[in-house]
Design an enzyme around this catalytic site. Structure first.
Site, PDB file in Angstrom:
ATOM      1  N   GLY A  45       0.762  -1.174  -0.114  1.00  0.00           N
ATOM      2  CA  GLY A  45      -0.022  -0.031   0.029  1.00  0.00           C
ATOM      3  C   GLY A  45       0.858   1.173   0.007  1.00  0.00           C
ATOM      4  O   GLY A  45       2.080   1.249   0.620  1.00  0.00           O
ATOM      5  N   GLN A  50       3.463   9.852   0.713  1.00  0.00           N
ATOM      6  CA  GLN A  50       4.679   9.266   0.827  1.00  0.00           C
ATOM      7  C   GLN A  50       5.488   9.603  -0.323  1.00  0.00           C
ATOM      8  O   GLN A  50       6.646   9.034  -0.615  1.00  0.00           O
ATOM      9  CB  GLN A  50       4.489   7.762   0.911  1.00  0.00           C
ATOM     10  CG  GLN A  50       4.056   7.413   2.125  1.00  0.00           C
ATOM     11  CD  GLN A  50       3.675   5.748   2.438  1.00  0.00           C
ATOM     12  OE1 GLN A  50       2.920   5.252   1.849  1.00  0.00           O
ATOM     13  NE2 GLN A  50       4.789   5.224   2.978  1.00  0.00           N
ATOM     14  N   CYS A  94       6.437   0.032   7.106  1.00  0.00           N
ATOM     15  CA  CYS A  94       6.187   1.134   6.051  1.00  0.00           C
ATOM     16  C   CYS A  94       7.378   1.666   5.146  1.00  0.00           C
ATOM     17  O   CYS A  94       8.455   1.561   5.833  1.00  0.00           O
ATOM     18  CB  CYS A  94       5.699   2.491   7.106  1.00  0.00           C
ATOM     19  SG  CYS A  94       5.249   4.063   5.927  1.00  0.00           S
ATOM     20  N   LEU A  95       7.206   1.805   3.805  1.00  0.00           N
ATOM     21  CA  LEU A  95       7.983   2.056   3.119  1.00  0.00           C
ATOM     22  C   LEU A  95       8.853   3.616   3.304  1.00  0.00           C
ATOM     23  O   LEU A  95       9.912   3.648   3.201  1.00  0.00           O
ATOM     24  CB  LEU A  95       7.679   2.265   1.742  1.00  0.00           C
ATOM     25  CG  LEU A  95       7.038   1.091   0.859  1.00  0.00           C
ATOM     26  CD1 LEU A  95       6.472   1.190  -0.471  1.00  0.00           C
ATOM     27  CD2 LEU A  95       8.107  -0.082   1.003  1.00  0.00           C
ATOM     28  N   HIS A 136      -3.932   1.708   7.925  1.00  0.00           N
ATOM     29  CA  HIS A 136      -2.392   2.171   7.662  1.00  0.00           C
ATOM     30  C   HIS A 136      -2.342   3.395   6.772  1.00  0.00           C
ATOM     31  O   HIS A 136      -1.718   4.467   6.921  1.00  0.00           O
ATOM     32  CB  HIS A 136      -1.475   1.323   7.310  1.00  0.00           C
ATOM     33  CG  HIS A 136      -0.044   1.458   7.272  1.00  0.00           C
ATOM     34  ND1 HIS A 136       1.072   1.056   8.070  1.00  0.00           N
ATOM     35  CD2 HIS A 136       0.609   2.161   6.421  1.00  0.00           C
ATOM     36  CE1 HIS A 136       2.194   1.748   7.638  1.00  0.00           C
ATOM     37  NE2 HIS A 136       1.893   2.359   6.620  1.00  0.00           N
ATOM     38  N   GLU A 137      -2.930   3.126   5.555  1.00  0.00           N
ATOM     39  CA  GLU A 137      -2.834   4.075   4.560  1.00  0.00           C
ATOM     40  C   GLU A 137      -3.848   5.675   4.659  1.00  0.00           C
ATOM     41  O   GLU A 137      -3.307   6.482   4.314  1.00  0.00           O
ATOM     42  CB  GLU A 137      -3.068   3.549   3.044  1.00  0.00           C
ATOM     43  CG  GLU A 137      -2.247   2.172   2.673  1.00  0.00           C
ATOM     44  CD  GLU A 137      -0.921   2.595   2.672  1.00  0.00           C
ATOM     45  OE1 GLU A 137      -0.359   3.532   2.842  1.00  0.00           O
ATOM     46  OE2 GLU A 137      -0.111   1.697   3.227  1.00  0.00           O
ATOM     47  N   HIS A 140      -1.917   7.552   6.974  1.00  0.00           N
ATOM     48  CA  HIS A 140      -0.875   8.349   6.418  1.00  0.00           C
ATOM     49  C   HIS A 140      -1.687   9.791   5.944  1.00  0.00           C
ATOM     50  O   HIS A 140      -1.062  10.978   5.967  1.00  0.00           O
ATOM     51  CB  HIS A 140      -0.536   7.835   5.172  1.00  0.00           C
ATOM     52  CG  HIS A 140       0.750   6.913   5.396  1.00  0.00           C
ATOM     53  ND1 HIS A 140       1.914   7.495   5.983  1.00  0.00           N
ATOM     54  CD2 HIS A 140       0.939   5.497   5.211  1.00  0.00           C
ATOM     55  CE1 HIS A 140       2.763   6.273   6.249  1.00  0.00           C
ATOM     56  NE2 HIS A 140       2.239   5.237   5.644  1.00  0.00           N
TER      57      HIS A 140
HETATM   58 NI    NI Z   1       3.069   3.374   5.370  1.00  0.00          NI
END
Ligand code: NI
Length: 177
Positions: A45, A50, A94-95, A136-137, A140
């Site tokens: 995701g 991000q 998380c990236l 999670h997204e 963000h």
């Molecule tokens: Ni993330």
């Protein structure tokens, strides 16, 4: 086209993203680039924050790491959780916080209302990994990263670990240039 992933603690990751009002080519291109970026990095995701864009856009593909890549693309514009149930604690990463994994408490089931690329409203519900990715997204988009969901002590410990990981990550980036 792959875009650069913004790394924590950048401000853009702590800022609430703006609602999308025009469903135009710019948003389509953003979504395309977000999928490219996510597949390249092996994420399931990605939120627009991000890649440094403060718009309420999320992409998810739970098959990102398998041969079925690209088969189940979920695009969520202006997503909102309308129902949530239960509780599950599971490891998350998380990236934007490369290398850091922590157990995070999330709802076991969520129902989300969102718009597609044409601006049409739809609902999506899920449990397991999908429920986790959705929460999670959407976090963000509200300027929240997963370590913000930890207790103050756990967050402090996670940040200590992360600082070391980040130095290593930045060194590797320089070496690979
Ligand atoms: Ni993330």
């Amino acid at each position: 086209m792959e875009r650069e992933i913004v790394i924590y603690p950048a401000d853009v990751l702590k800022t609430r993203a703006e609602e999308v009002k025009e469903f135009n080519e710019e948003i389509k291109k953003l979504v395309e680039d977000m999928f490219d970026t996510m597949y390249k990095r092996g994420g399931v995701g990605l939120a627009a924050n991000q890649v440094g864009v403060l718009k309420r856009v999320v992409v998810i593909d739970l098959h990102s790491r398998t041969e079925k890549e690209g088969k189940e693309q979920i695009v969520l514009i202006n997503p909102e959780i309308v129902t949530q149930e239960g509780e599950v604690v599971k490891e998350e990463g998380c990236l934007s916080l490369p290398g850091l994994y922590r157990k995070v408490k999330r709802a076991a089931y969520v129902k989300v209302k969102a718009q597609n690329l044409e601006g049409e409203e739809f609902e999506i519900e899920g449990e397991g990994l999908l429920a986790r990715a959705l929460q999670h997204e959407i976090d963000h988009l509200n300027g929240i990263v997963f370590i913000d969901r930890l207790s103050p002590l756990q967050k402090r410990l996670a940040l200590e670990k992360y600082r070391k990981l980040k130095r290593k990550y930045e060194k590797e980036l320089v070496q690979n240039r």
